[in-house]
Design a protein around this motif. Structure first.
Motif, PDB file in Angstrom:
ATOM      1  N   GLY A  25      24.775  11.709 -13.687  1.00 20.57           N
ATOM      2  CA  GLY A  25      24.024  11.585 -12.585  1.00 20.57           C
ATOM      3  C   GLY A  25      23.085  10.406 -12.663  1.00 20.57           C
ATOM      4  O   GLY A  25      22.984   9.830 -13.547  1.00 20.57           O
ATOM      5  N   PRO A  26      22.518  10.140 -11.278  1.00 22.32           N
ATOM      6  CA  PRO A  26      21.613   8.904 -11.260  1.00 22.32           C
ATOM      7  C   PRO A  26      20.512   9.002 -12.513  1.00 22.32           C
ATOM      8  O   PRO A  26      20.247  10.272 -12.549  1.00 22.32           O
ATOM      9  CB  PRO A  26      21.107   8.873  -9.886  1.00 22.32           C
ATOM     10  CG  PRO A  26      22.077   9.807  -8.997  1.00 22.32           C
ATOM     11  CD  PRO A  26      22.572  10.863 -10.131  1.00 22.32           C
ATOM     12  N   SER A  27      19.742   7.899 -12.570  1.00 16.43           N
ATOM     13  CA  SER A  27      18.616   7.900 -13.476  1.00 16.43           C
ATOM     14  C   SER A  27      17.657   8.779 -12.741  1.00 16.43           C
ATOM     15  O   SER A  27      17.287   8.287 -11.546  1.00 16.43           O
ATOM     16  CB  SER A  27      18.305   6.599 -13.620  1.00 16.43           C
ATOM     17  OG  SER A  27      16.940   6.339 -14.445  1.00 16.43           O
ATOM     18  N   GLY A  28      16.895   9.743 -13.273  1.00 25.66           N
ATOM     19  CA  GLY A  28      15.988  10.379 -12.540  1.00 25.66           C
ATOM     20  C   GLY A  28      16.368  11.644 -11.920  1.00 25.66           C
ATOM     21  O   GLY A  28      15.781  12.608 -11.519  1.00 25.66           O
ATOM     22  N   SER A  29      17.764  12.189 -11.997  1.00 32.14           N
ATOM     23  CA  SER A  29      18.246  13.204 -11.248  1.00 32.14           C
ATOM     24  C   SER A  29      17.863  14.338 -12.183  1.00 32.14           C
ATOM     25  O   SER A  29      18.240  15.552 -11.804  1.00 32.14           O
ATOM     26  CB  SER A  29      19.872  12.944 -11.241  1.00 32.14           C
ATOM     27  OG  SER A  29      20.326  12.865 -12.311  1.00 32.14           O
ATOM     28  N   GLY A  30      17.486  14.371 -13.622  1.00 34.45           N
ATOM     29  CA  GLY A  30      17.120  15.339 -14.196  1.00 34.45           C
ATOM     30  C   GLY A  30      18.162  15.648 -15.556  1.00 34.45           C
ATOM     31  O   GLY A  30      17.861  16.762 -15.986  1.00 34.45           O
ATOM     32  N   LYS A  31      18.935  14.873 -15.946  1.00 34.19           N
ATOM     33  CA  LYS A  31      19.779  15.147 -17.071  1.00 34.19           C
ATOM     34  C   LYS A  31      19.109  15.666 -18.341  1.00 34.19           C
ATOM     35  O   LYS A  31      19.282  16.640 -19.032  1.00 34.19           O
ATOM     36  CB  LYS A  31      20.701  13.769 -17.511  1.00 34.19           C
ATOM     37  CG  LYS A  31      21.462  13.456 -16.051  1.00 34.19           C
ATOM     38  CD  LYS A  31      22.462  12.359 -16.557  1.00 34.19           C
ATOM     39  CE  LYS A  31      21.791  10.955 -16.696  1.00 34.19           C
ATOM     40  NZ  LYS A  31      20.826  10.381 -15.557  1.00 34.19           N
ATOM     41  N   ASP A  32      18.234  14.854 -18.725  1.00 33.06           N
ATOM     42  CA  ASP A  32      17.337  14.893 -19.918  1.00 33.06           C
ATOM     43  C   ASP A  32      16.695  16.387 -19.766  1.00 33.06           C
ATOM     44  O   ASP A  32      16.758  17.161 -20.694  1.00 33.06           O
ATOM     45  CB  ASP A  32      16.328  13.938 -20.243  1.00 33.06           C
ATOM     46  CG  ASP A  32      16.857  12.639 -20.702  1.00 33.06           C
ATOM     47  OD1 ASP A  32      18.180  12.931 -21.387  1.00 33.06           O
ATOM     48  OD2 ASP A  32      16.313  11.713 -20.860  1.00 33.06           O
ATOM     49  N   ASN A  52      20.103  19.201  -8.430  1.00 32.57           N
ATOM     50  CA  ASN A  52      18.790  19.547  -8.966  1.00 32.57           C
ATOM     51  C   ASN A  52      17.591  19.122  -8.015  1.00 32.57           C
ATOM     52  O   ASN A  52      16.663  18.604  -8.546  1.00 32.57           O
ATOM     53  CB  ASN A  52      19.069  18.635 -10.488  1.00 32.57           C
ATOM     54  CG  ASN A  52      17.417  19.033 -11.050  1.00 32.57           C
ATOM     55  OD1 ASN A  52      17.219  20.185 -10.949  1.00 32.57           O
ATOM     56  ND2 ASN A  52      16.982  18.020 -11.868  1.00 32.57           N
ATOM     57  N   SER A  53      17.683  19.301  -6.675  1.00 29.12           N
ATOM     58  CA  SER A  53      16.834  18.938  -5.731  1.00 29.12           C
ATOM     59  C   SER A  53      15.515  19.854  -5.959  1.00 29.12           C
ATOM     60  O   SER A  53      14.386  19.810  -5.485  1.00 29.12           O
ATOM     61  CB  SER A  53      17.148  18.591  -4.461  1.00 29.12           C
ATOM     62  OG  SER A  53      18.358  17.823  -4.410  1.00 29.12           O
ATOM     63  N   GLY A  54      15.853  21.271  -6.269  1.00 29.59           N
ATOM     64  CA  GLY A  54      15.134  22.430  -6.319  1.00 29.59           C
ATOM     65  C   GLY A  54      14.698  22.628  -7.658  1.00 29.59           C
ATOM     66  O   GLY A  54      14.715  21.734  -8.531  1.00 29.59           O
ATOM     67  N   PRO A  55      14.263  23.951  -7.825  1.00 28.56           N
ATOM     68  CA  PRO A  55      13.646  24.131  -9.308  1.00 28.56           C
ATOM     69  C   PRO A  55      14.453  24.012 -10.314  1.00 28.56           C
ATOM     70  O   PRO A  55      15.695  24.590 -10.179  1.00 28.56           O
ATOM     71  CB  PRO A  55      12.760  25.671  -9.123  1.00 28.56           C
ATOM     72  CG  PRO A  55      12.931  25.722  -7.695  1.00 28.56           C
ATOM     73  CD  PRO A  55      13.956  24.942  -6.854  1.00 28.56           C
ATOM     74  N   LEU A  56      14.088  23.596 -11.476  1.00 33.14           N
ATOM     75  CA  LEU A  56      15.009  23.402 -12.673  1.00 33.14           C
ATOM     76  C   LEU A  56      15.627  24.584 -13.096  1.00 33.14           C
ATOM     77  O   LEU A  56      16.973  24.798 -13.423  1.00 33.14           O
ATOM     78  CB  LEU A  56      14.130  22.596 -13.823  1.00 33.14           C
ATOM     79  CG  LEU A  56      15.031  22.125 -15.055  1.00 33.14           C
ATOM     80  CD1 LEU A  56      15.963  20.830 -14.422  1.00 33.14           C
ATOM     81  CD2 LEU A  56      14.036  21.657 -15.993  1.00 33.14           C
ATOM     82  N   VAL A  57      14.892  25.587 -12.997  1.00 32.97           N
ATOM     83  CA  VAL A  57      15.300  26.857 -13.459  1.00 32.97           C
ATOM     84  C   VAL A  57      16.757  27.496 -12.691  1.00 32.97           C
ATOM     85  O   VAL A  57      17.694  27.955 -13.297  1.00 32.97           O
ATOM     86  CB  VAL A  57      14.332  28.062 -13.333  1.00 32.97           C
ATOM     87  CG1 VAL A  57      13.839  28.129 -11.919  1.00 32.97           C
ATOM     88  CG2 VAL A  57      14.551  29.293 -13.974  1.00 32.97           C
TER      89      VAL A  57
END
Ligand SMILES: Nc1ncnc2c1ncn2[C@@H]1O[C@H](COP(=O)(O)OP(=O)(O)O)[C@@H](O)[C@H]1O
Ligand SMILES: O=P(O)(O)OC[C@H]1O[C@H](OP(=O)(O)OP(=O)(O)O)[C@H](O)[C@@H]1O
Length: 188
Positions: free
Chosen positions: A10-17, A165-170
């Motif tokens: 996914g794009p950098s900043g999409s939340g992979k880490d 992953n636009s919403g809450p991480l949970v």
């Protein structure tokens, strides 16, 4: 290979880490390992728990066959330790923080891999990168520009599970776990 390779891209900043960290416990409970990457990024840099090495150390590891997968992007070199092949052979699933640019090569080596593409609204992406504060604004713009070559073709590609992953991480964690539980066919 007995275990499944799960290739998170996914794009950098999409939340992979963030997703990997949040899902680490539940994934371990399900017998899924998360591999620690080797990156030519200084160990002090903010970010994932990767092993930081110099370019010379990276080249030496590569020359001795230390990587199952490796690629270059964003001015950095990334290696996935060859240990993942032992884990897969032993029946463990392995989750890799991967590269969209290296997908074809990864698929060639691991034909049964499960591709999980993390997506996030474009408007939120730059904001998250700036808030993370790991890269300069110029580097952030370069990373955003890199997205243009991937987004449309990847989102339409068969066998790619889209995880928003636009919403809450949970919520994203729960959806990832559902996807893995249901198996490859349900995710594709
Ligand atoms: N679901 C989310 N909601 C809000 N902020 C998020 C979410 N997921 C990630 N972030 C934030 O966005 C930034 C980028 O996330 P990160 O995990 O570093 O992305 P990546 O590894 O894909 O580059 C981080 O500051 C992180 O805290
Ligand atoms: O081909 P791409 O999909 O663009 O990916 C290129 C590289 O960028 C990301 O790593 P990195 O951790 O440096 O960046 P990120 O944390 O900002 O995603 C990703 O995990 C790849 O290693």
């Amino acid at each position: 290979m007995v275990g499944r390779l799960i290739y998170l891209i996914g794009p950098s900043g999409s939340g992979k880490d963030s997703l990997l960290e949040a899902a680490r416990g539940p994934l371990a409970e399900r017998g899924c390992r998360i591999v620690r990457r080797v990156i030519t990024r200084s160990a002090e840099a903010v970010g994932e728990a990767a092993q930081g090495v110099s370019p010379a150390q990276f080249a030496a590891l590569q020359a001795e066959g230390g990587f199952a997968l490796s690629w270059h992007a964003n001015g950095l070199s990334y290696g996935i330790p060859r240990q993942i092949d032992d884990w897969l052979a032993a029946g463990d699933d392995v989750l890799v923080n991967g590269s969209r640019g290296h997908l074809a090569q990864t698929r060639a080596r691991y034909p049964t891999l499960l591709v999980v593409l993390l997506t996030v609204d474009q408007a939120v992406l730059r904001q998250r990168l700036l808030a993370r504060g790991r890269e300069s604004v110029a580097d952030i713009d370069a990373r955003l520009a890199r997205n243009a070559q991937f987004s449309d073709s990847l989102q339409a590609a068969p066998g790619v599970f889209l995880l928003d992953n636009s919403g809450p991480l949970v919520h994203t964690v729960a959806r990832l776990l559902d996807c893995l539980e249901e198996g490859h066919s349900a995710c594709a």
